[in-house]
Design a protein around this motif. Sequence first.
Motif, short mmCIF file in Angstrom:
data_model
loop_
_atom_site.label_atom_id
_atom_site.label_comp_id
_atom_site.label_asym_id
_atom_site.label_seq_id
_atom_site.Cartn_x
_atom_site.Cartn_y
_atom_site.Cartn_z
N LEU A 130 49.20 40.54 33.33
CA LEU A 130 49.12 41.54 34.40
C LEU A 130 50.48 42.21 34.60
CD1 LEU A 130 46.98 39.58 37.06
CD2 LEU A 130 46.19 41.39 35.53
N VAL A 234 46.48 37.41 42.16
CA VAL A 234 45.33 37.99 41.45
C VAL A 234 45.02 37.16 40.20
CG1 VAL A 234 44.51 40.01 40.18
CG2 VAL A 234 45.68 40.31 42.37
N ALA A 237 42.84 34.24 40.92
CA ALA A 237 41.42 34.58 41.08
C ALA A 237 40.76 34.82 39.71
CB ALA A 237 41.28 35.80 41.97
N LEU A 238 41.45 35.53 38.82
CA LEU A 238 40.87 35.82 37.51
C LEU A 238 40.62 34.54 36.72
CD1 LEU A 238 42.85 38.98 36.24
CD2 LEU A 238 40.84 38.86 37.72
N ILE A 255 40.55 38.05 47.15
CA ILE A 255 41.78 38.73 46.74
C ILE A 255 42.23 39.64 47.90
CG2 ILE A 255 42.85 40.29 45.07
CD1 ILE A 255 40.75 39.45 43.03
N LEU A 260 46.06 44.10 45.55
CA LEU A 260 45.45 45.06 44.62
C LEU A 260 46.17 46.40 44.65
CD1 LEU A 260 41.64 44.32 44.96
CD2 LEU A 260 43.24 43.61 43.17
N LEU A 263 48.78 46.35 42.26
CA LEU A 263 48.30 46.35 40.87
C LEU A 263 47.45 47.59 40.57
CD1 LEU A 263 48.99 43.21 41.34
CD2 LEU A 263 47.37 42.81 39.52
N ILE A 266 46.15 48.94 37.25
CA ILE A 266 45.05 48.32 36.50
C ILE A 266 43.72 48.74 37.14
CG2 ILE A 266 44.05 46.13 35.72
CD1 ILE A 266 46.91 44.93 36.12
N PRO A 268 39.78 48.72 37.97
CA PRO A 268 38.74 47.68 37.97
C PRO A 268 37.83 47.77 36.75
CG PRO A 268 38.91 48.73 40.13
CD PRO A 268 39.81 49.50 39.21
N LEU A 271 38.74 45.59 33.71
CA LEU A 271 38.84 44.14 33.88
C LEU A 271 38.30 43.33 32.70
CD1 LEU A 271 38.22 43.45 37.66
CD2 LEU A 271 40.19 42.80 36.27
N GLY A 272 37.21 43.82 32.11
CA GLY A 272 36.63 43.10 30.97
C GLY A 272 37.66 42.89 29.87
N LEU A 275 40.43 40.45 30.86
CA LEU A 275 40.00 39.05 30.73
C LEU A 275 40.06 38.58 29.28
CD1 LEU A 275 36.91 38.76 33.14
CD2 LEU A 275 39.31 38.40 33.65
N LEU A 276 39.64 39.46 28.38
CA LEU A 276 39.67 39.08 26.96
C LEU A 276 41.11 38.85 26.48
CD1 LEU A 276 36.87 41.34 25.41
CD2 LEU A 276 36.83 38.85 25.76
#
Lengths: 291, 76
Positions: A130, A234, A237-238, A255, A260, A263, A266, A268, A271-272, A275-276
């Motif tokens: 992040l 954050v 939470a992730l 959160i 936010l 951040l 970034i 929303p 997010l996918g 996460l990867l």
Amino acid sequence: MDEQVRERVQVFLSEVKQIPTLPDVYLRLQKAFEDPWLSVEYISNIIRLDQTLTISILRLANSPFFGFRKKISSITQAVMLIGLREVYSLVLSISVMGIFPLKEVDQGNLFPAKKLWEHCLAVGVASRVLGKMIGYAQPEELFVAGLIHDIGKLVEKMYLGEKFVTVCQRSRDEERPFLELEEEILGFTHAEVGEMLAEMWGFPALLVSITAHHHHPEKLTEPKSADGAAIVHVADALVRAMGIGWGGDPFVPPIVPAALERLALITPSSLGSVLLKIRQEYDTALRFLMH
Amino acid sequence: MLVYRMSSTYAWWPEVVSPKEIDPYLDKLFLRAGDSQWVHPLREAIREQMVQQLATPSALSSTADKLSDPAGKGLK
Ligand SMILES: [Fe+2]
């Protein structure tokens, strides 16, 4: 920190017979960093005295996890190429990792140290991901910040005895957040314990304040620590959403909107892929940190 | 240091083994997540990755597999 809470934490920590200590070399390094005349040579010499640390640093510095591109074959080279601050972060990471009692028996254990370790490692990794995305100046510091953010839980687990078990049991039976039960049963939380430990260990002020405020980053105003605390908040939470490790309860924590805002770069919808990326770096970290 | 065995069998959400388990799992996971801007997209991103994992287990599989806890089910 509230004065009454501070007192309670002090009482708890004063009853702990042996607070986990960081290796001598870390303490010597920390002293050296206070010296305005510190030199690459001087720092390298301190590190070289500790052979295990030297090996760990070279191994990590050459791993894809840190990915410094150039092959690093000596400590002097490491200090020169990756910088004093980064080497300091590396030493701190290695020192903190050494504190986790990873070999404990897991059976019937509501909060295995290994699972907490996985949580902390993943939060370190996620914080760095992040941080890079929002252009945070020293992302390696965020890795350390994530790694230590829940260190208070580890010390509670090691020294609170029955009370800690009660916090875990009631959190499970009543399906309530670990944090809430810490407040209710102990009158303090791991954030406060972590803050005091980080102070006792003489950690940099940035790390002390991130540890202290990772559940309430909105309370910080100084940009660097406020951004850092927002990122770790954050990241926590992730990582819980991703199901990595164990932070005390099975819930994704709320959160804070102020985090936010920090951040905002970034989106929303991305997010996918975030996460990867975290997943991938976490795998790399596991591969190089555990062996 | 901890010993990890490398393999490609580690699942990210081992407790979810069929599509109909995804929503109940997510309901519990997000029970206390509040309603910040990221909650919905985060939940959707996780759901999407769970669906993908169930469809092609190798797509998201990790290289790490815990020796003492091969299914990663230590706490459940
Ligand atoms: Fe925490």
